[in-house]
Design a protein around this motif. Structure first.
Motif, mmCIF file in Angstrom:
data_model
loop_
_atom_site.group_PDB
_atom_site.id
_atom_site.type_symbol
_atom_site.label_atom_id
_atom_site.label_comp_id
_atom_site.label_asym_id
_atom_site.label_seq_id
_atom_site.Cartn_x
_atom_site.Cartn_y
_atom_site.Cartn_z
ATOM 1 N N LYS A 88 -24.775 -47.929 -0.966
ATOM 2 C CA LYS A 88 -26.030 -46.925 -0.676
ATOM 3 C C LYS A 88 -25.906 -46.634 0.139
ATOM 4 N N GLY A 89 -26.285 -45.038 0.667
ATOM 5 C CA GLY A 89 -25.789 -43.947 1.892
ATOM 6 C C GLY A 89 -25.315 -43.522 1.337
ATOM 7 N N VAL A 90 -24.540 -43.491 0.283
ATOM 8 C CA VAL A 90 -23.555 -41.646 0.260
ATOM 9 C C VAL A 90 -24.328 -40.588 0.498
ATOM 10 N N ALA A 91 -23.560 -39.835 1.238
ATOM 11 C CA ALA A 91 -24.063 -38.723 1.129
ATOM 12 C C ALA A 91 -23.234 -37.283 1.664
ATOM 13 N N SER A 92 -22.513 -37.919 0.836
ATOM 14 C CA SER A 92 -20.897 -36.792 0.857
ATOM 15 C C SER A 92 -20.772 -36.838 -0.894
ATOM 16 N N GLU A 93 -19.521 -36.315 -0.645
ATOM 17 C CA GLU A 93 -18.235 -35.847 -1.960
ATOM 18 C C GLU A 93 -17.523 -36.731 -1.394
ATOM 19 N N ALA A 94 -16.853 -37.253 -0.280
ATOM 20 C CA ALA A 94 -15.663 -38.381 0.132
ATOM 21 C C ALA A 94 -15.828 -39.540 0.066
ATOM 22 N N ASP A 95 -17.079 -39.357 0.167
ATOM 23 C CA ASP A 95 -17.669 -41.183 0.151
ATOM 24 C C ASP A 95 -17.823 -41.229 -1.593
ATOM 25 N N GLY B 112 -34.702 -41.251 6.089
ATOM 26 C CA GLY B 112 -34.194 -40.001 8.026
ATOM 27 C C GLY B 112 -34.249 -41.232 8.584
ATOM 28 N N ARG B 113 -34.023 -42.113 8.508
ATOM 29 C CA ARG B 113 -34.099 -43.533 10.167
ATOM 30 C C ARG B 113 -32.930 -43.782 10.838
ATOM 31 N N GLN B 114 -31.401 -42.984 10.814
ATOM 32 C CA GLN B 114 -30.312 -43.265 10.760
ATOM 33 C C GLN B 114 -30.013 -42.048 11.232
ATOM 34 N N LEU B 115 -30.176 -40.276 11.111
ATOM 35 C CA LEU B 115 -29.478 -39.559 11.788
ATOM 36 C C LEU B 115 -30.150 -38.485 11.454
ATOM 37 N N ASP B 116 -29.984 -38.141 12.512
ATOM 38 C CA ASP B 116 -31.502 -37.077 12.691
ATOM 39 C C ASP B 116 -30.527 -35.697 11.833
ATOM 40 N N ALA B 117 -29.379 -35.159 12.834
ATOM 41 C CA ALA B 117 -28.936 -34.506 12.648
ATOM 42 C C ALA B 117 -28.098 -33.978 11.335
ATOM 43 N N GLY B 118 -28.636 -35.095 10.271
ATOM 44 C CA GLY B 118 -28.365 -34.931 8.910
ATOM 45 C C GLY B 118 -28.401 -33.921 8.039
ATOM 46 N N GLN B 119 -27.863 -34.108 6.851
ATOM 47 C CA GLN B 119 -28.863 -33.630 5.371
ATOM 48 C C GLN B 119 -30.038 -34.082 5.203
ATOM 49 N N SER B 120 -30.742 -33.911 4.139
ATOM 50 C CA SER B 120 -31.367 -34.039 3.409
ATOM 51 C C SER B 120 -31.155 -34.779 2.240
ATOM 52 N N ALA B 121 -31.441 -36.053 2.216
ATOM 53 C CA ALA B 121 -30.888 -36.353 0.281
ATOM 54 C C ALA B 121 -30.179 -35.548 -0.474
ATOM 55 N N ILE B 122 -31.442 -35.046 -0.832
ATOM 56 C CA ILE B 122 -31.204 -34.244 -2.063
ATOM 57 C C ILE B 122 -30.055 -32.977 -2.033
ATOM 58 N N LYS B 123 -29.837 -32.544 -0.865
ATOM 59 C CA LYS B 123 -28.795 -31.309 -0.333
ATOM 60 C C LYS B 123 -27.672 -32.119 -1.008
ATOM 61 N N PRO B 124 -27.105 -33.085 -0.783
ATOM 62 C CA PRO B 124 -25.811 -33.205 -1.805
ATOM 63 C C PRO B 124 -25.929 -34.076 -2.876
ATOM 64 N N LEU B 125 -26.853 -34.698 -3.468
ATOM 65 C CA LEU B 125 -27.062 -35.140 -4.492
ATOM 66 C C LEU B 125 -26.033 -34.189 -5.586
#
Length: 396
Positions: free
Chosen positions: A257-264, A283-296
């Motif tokens: 859980k927490g995957v946000a990239s194709e590499a992971d 949204g509780r860890q990295l404010d500068a990151g993408q939304s979850a659905i963007k890499p989905l």
């Protein structure tokens, strides 16, 4: 099963507002907030709602069935209850309430290591059907013992968390004394006095505690000592070498859980994992990151035939579930939505929230002429978020 719900609160937003009025501010802000300036917290839901579906009104329709098979079990709906820490802080016995509702409605409940009910209690309530999420302990002996307990309790799925290498910077929690080490301020006490219903229920059920961790905690810790214990006990940063022994030890399904990239996602496949949950921790860890659905969408397109791709973070409604599945998720999870439910309605909150989500999702499926949950991608409209369109529209 006939779906009964309180018509005064037909949406998660209604539950959120009632929860805000019903529990102390420090508890609500712990549940409701993100990190830093809450940018990614709001982006999560906004980006999901940029996804559009196209209806097929004149197509032949033989009915809509939201039952979804996942890891060999057929659930009654394609959503589950995500792990949330300190659930009993928001409302007493929340994990027990939600586990009972999940079992009744045949949807998965995921217990967090740092929730306020033990693995054994939740397993008894769900007859061994609850999933368990592991925060990685620093000591291998603690890790191994918790995994053995989850196996003995019959948990079919172990979820390991990769998106908490460090605790998020959460200004509200710092102000409210809920950072590590925690502290109780005069302001917090005044807030409790202003919510007598919450205070009475908490008094009746006792102060919430990390029940799964109780065997590893020295007795009689004060708040400062508790903070030191938590910081010493957990080492959240995962890598391949830390995952390998868990894969070797765990006999059931293993999910990252927490995957946000194709590499992971690719690493998870190489490590022999059974599933991934695309997530940014709500949204509780990295404010500068993408939304979850963007890499989905790209992760699902690249790896969906090799590993089960799921998603959480930002979903608040049945249409949100439909949008997310149209982008390639095989299953979805929600945390805040269900906690708003228990904070708003107590023992009725779990049943109520599941009921309204099922009703909302059923309406979407019937509206667009979607017969099975795996068909959702066929109704996807091309967009900047998804990058692709459903490929079977012309065949309907």
């Amino acid at each position: 099963m006939e779906l009964e719900y309180d018509t005064r609160y037909p949406s998660v937003d209604d539950l959120r507002e009632r929860a805000r009025r019903r529990i102390p501010r420090f508890a609500f802000e712990y549940l409701d907030g993100g990190c830093n300036e809450d940018v990614n917290l709001h982006r999560n839901t906004a980006d999901i709602r940029d996804v559009e579906l196209i209806p097929q009104y004149l197509a032949e329709h033989r009915g809509s069935d939201m039952r979804t098979k996942l890891f060999g079990h057929t659930y009654s709906a394609p959503f589950g209850i995500a792990p949330v820490g300190l659930q009993g802080l928001m409302w007493p016995k929340s994990p027990e309430i939600l586990a009972r509702a999940a079992f009744k409605h045949n949807v998965p409940f995921v217990l967090s290591t740092v929730s306020t009910a033990s693995i054994e209690t939740i397993s008894e309530i769900t007859e061994g059907q609850a999933w368990f999420q592991l925060y990685h302990p620093a000591e291998e002996s603690v890790r191994d013992d918790i995994i053995r307990r989850a196996e003995a309790a019959g948990c079919p799925v172990l979820v390991i968390l990769c998106d908490v290498p460090t605790f998020g910077y959460r200004p509200r929690d710092i102000r409210n004394g809920l950072a590590m080490p925690p502290k109780m301020s005069v302001q917090n006490i005044l807030q409790i006095c202003g919510k007598p219903n919450w205070a009475i229920h908490t008094l009746l059920h006792g102060q919430p505690n990390f029940e799964t961790l109780r065997p590893y905690m020295p007795a009689g810790l004060n708040l400062k000592q508790l903070g030191a214990f938590m910081n010493k006990t957990f080492s959240g940063r995962l890598n391949e070498e830390r995952i390998k022994p868990i894969r070797d030890m765990w006999p059931g399904k293993l999910v990252l859980k927490g995957v946000a990239s194709e590499a992971d996602a690719d690493r998870a496949i190489r490590l022999g994992l059974d599933g991934i949950i695309v997530s940014n921790h709500g949204g509780r860890q990295l404010d500068a990151g993408q939304s979850a659905i963007k890499p989905l969408a790209s992760i699902a397109e690249s790896f969906g035939d090799q590993i089960t791709v799921m998603m959480d973070s930002g979903l608040r409604s049945g249409p949100d579930i439909a949008r997310t599945m149209a982008c390639g998720a095989k299953f979805t999870f929600m945390g805040r939505a269900f906690m708003y439910g228990t904070a708003a309605l107590g023992n009725r909150g779990g049943d109520h929230t599941i009921a309204i989500l099922k009703l909302q999702l059923q309406q979407v499926m019937e509206q667009i002429c979607c017969e099975r949950t795996e068909d959702f991608p066929a109704f996807l409209v091309r967009s900047e978020i998804t990058g692709s369109a459903g490929s079977t529209m012309s065949n309907r």
